[in-house]
Motif scaffolding. Structure first.
Motif, PDB file in Angstrom:
ATOM      1  N   ILE A 234       0.857  -1.192   0.000  1.00  0.00           N
ATOM      2  CA  ILE A 234       0.000   0.000   0.000  1.00  0.00           C
ATOM      3  C   ILE A 234       0.893   1.242   0.000  1.00  0.00           C
ATOM      4  N   THR A 235       0.705   2.081  -0.999  1.00  0.00           N
ATOM      5  CA  THR A 235       1.587   3.254  -1.148  1.00  0.00           C
ATOM      6  C   THR A 235       1.105   4.466  -0.350  1.00  0.00           C
ATOM      7  N   LYS A 236      -0.160   4.467   0.058  1.00  0.00           N
ATOM      8  CA  LYS A 236      -0.670   5.569   0.879  1.00  0.00           C
ATOM      9  C   LYS A 236       0.077   5.598   2.205  1.00  0.00           C
ATOM     10  N   LYS A 237       0.231   6.792   2.742  1.00  0.00           N
ATOM     11  CA  LYS A 237       0.832   6.909   4.075  1.00  0.00           C
ATOM     12  C   LYS A 237      -0.212   6.463   5.100  1.00  0.00           C
ATOM     13  N   ILE A 238      -0.007   5.283   5.669  1.00  0.00           N
ATOM     14  CA  ILE A 238      -0.994   4.731   6.599  1.00  0.00           C
ATOM     15  C   ILE A 238      -0.663   5.137   8.029  1.00  0.00           C
ATOM     16  N   THR A 239      -1.635   5.725   8.687  1.00  0.00           N
ATOM     17  CA  THR A 239      -1.503   6.101  10.095  1.00  0.00           C
ATOM     18  C   THR A 239      -2.653   5.452  10.868  1.00  0.00           C
ATOM     19  N   PRO A 240      -2.530   5.326  12.184  1.00  0.00           N
ATOM     20  CA  PRO A 240      -3.653   4.788  12.959  1.00  0.00           C
ATOM     21  C   PRO A 240      -4.942   5.582  12.752  1.00  0.00           C
ATOM     22  N   HIS A 241      -4.802   6.917  12.574  1.00  0.00           N
ATOM     23  CA  HIS A 241      -5.989   7.765  12.420  1.00  0.00           C
ATOM     24  C   HIS A 241      -6.693   7.514  11.087  1.00  0.00           C
ATOM     25  N   LEU A 242      -5.962   6.951  10.124  1.00  0.00           N
ATOM     26  CA  LEU A 242      -6.550   6.640   8.820  1.00  0.00           C
ATOM     27  C   LEU A 242      -7.663   5.601   8.965  1.00  0.00           C
TER      28      LEU A 242
END
Length: 295
Positions: A234-242
């Motif tokens: 997954i190229t999106k910047k994944i954060t817990p808030h996502l």
């Protein structure tokens, strides 16, 4: 000024009972403001005027700070001066009638249902840590909790029979959130076997533990999330808030009403939840443009 800041932070903690993360954000914002005043050769808070505050906010804007960051800083400064005026440390409040800068409406990014499915397949279910990781990911997406809320859960917070959990949010406010069947399935796997193996004879009421049997930290969860997002490609910047954004957006896209989503997210004001309606409207418009013969 630093001593006054410390007094203000203590007031936020003791008298207003704000969450540690909120107090930390106020501390960071006000330290930046005090540093700016020092550079402007202002050594006393009594010397400040509204023009100093406005100049600082404009400087933040010029430096490319996000609208949400500027708005939060403005709120912190206003609250600080209100406290100082109430305590008779300043004779007049320079932040009175100060307008909060208008926010640019940047819509939160979300994960697609397919991306979530791919991400959830990454943990190795043959070992206790993998079961723990899958359970954390499932529960975060199932409830829309903040990562701090997830990691503060105790084993007593969960009721698998009724399919609800008790969550302590911002300002120590308690809310009851439903859990879906998938999250319950992996919670049972974790609680019935994996958690005891991780504890290895130790005792703890904290729900999610690290490999040493101690409470999982935010940094620890970040590392886990980065590892799995990389594995999933997954190229999106994944954060817990996502996960929180995705939870709210997917519920609204599938017909949930705004008030219910507000309750589950623990938003005090429904206007905070309304940002997600912009995303669902965009989705509807996208479908319309693709499918209407004359679009």
């Amino acid at each position: 000024m630093e001593n006054l800041l410390n007094d203000f932070l203590e007031y936020l903690s003791v008298e207003r009972g704000l969450a540690k993360n909120t107090i930390s954000a106020y501390n960071q914002d006000l330290k930046g403001y005090i540093s700016y005043l020092r550079k402007a050769n202002i050594e006393s808070i009594q010397e400040t005027q509204q023009s100093n505050i406005v100049s600082y906010l404009l400087l933040m804007q010029k430096d490319g700070k996000a609208g949400s960051t500027i708005s939060r800083t403005c709120a912190a400064i206003k609250s600080f001066y209100k406290f100082l005026f109430r305590e008779h440390i300043i004779s007049s409040n320079p932040a009175d009638n100060l307008n909060t800068p208008k926010l640019e409406h940047r819509l939160p990014k979300v994960l697609s249902a397919e991306e979530i499915k791919t991400l959830f397949c990454q943990p190795d279910m043959s070992n206790p840590l993998g079961i723990r990781d899958r359970s954390m990911l499932e529960l975060l997406y199932a409830t829309g909790m903040r990562i701090s809320e997830l990691l503060s859960l105790s084993t007593d917070s969960i009721n698998l029979e009724t399919g609800f959990l008790r969550c302590i949010g911002k300002g120590s406010k308690e809310r009851i959130v439903p859990i879906n069947s998938s999250a319950i399935k992996y919670l049972k796997l974790y609680l019935n076997d994996a958690r005891e193996k991780i504890l290895n004879g130790r005792e703890s009421k904290v729900l999610y533990l690290n490999r040493l049997g101690k409470p999982m930290t935010r940094q620890g969860f970040w590392k886990i999330l980065k590892k799995y997002s990389k594995k999933a490609g997954i190229t999106k910047k994944i954060t817990p808030h996502l996960f929180r954004h995705s939870f709210a957006t997917h519920l609204l896209e599938n017909g949930a009403d705004l008030r219910s989503v507000q309750e589950m997210l623990g938003h005090a004001d429904i206007s905070t939840t309304q940002v997600y309606t912009h995303i669902t409207r965009n989705k509807i418009k996208e479908v319309y443009d693709k499918t209407h013969p004359r679009a």
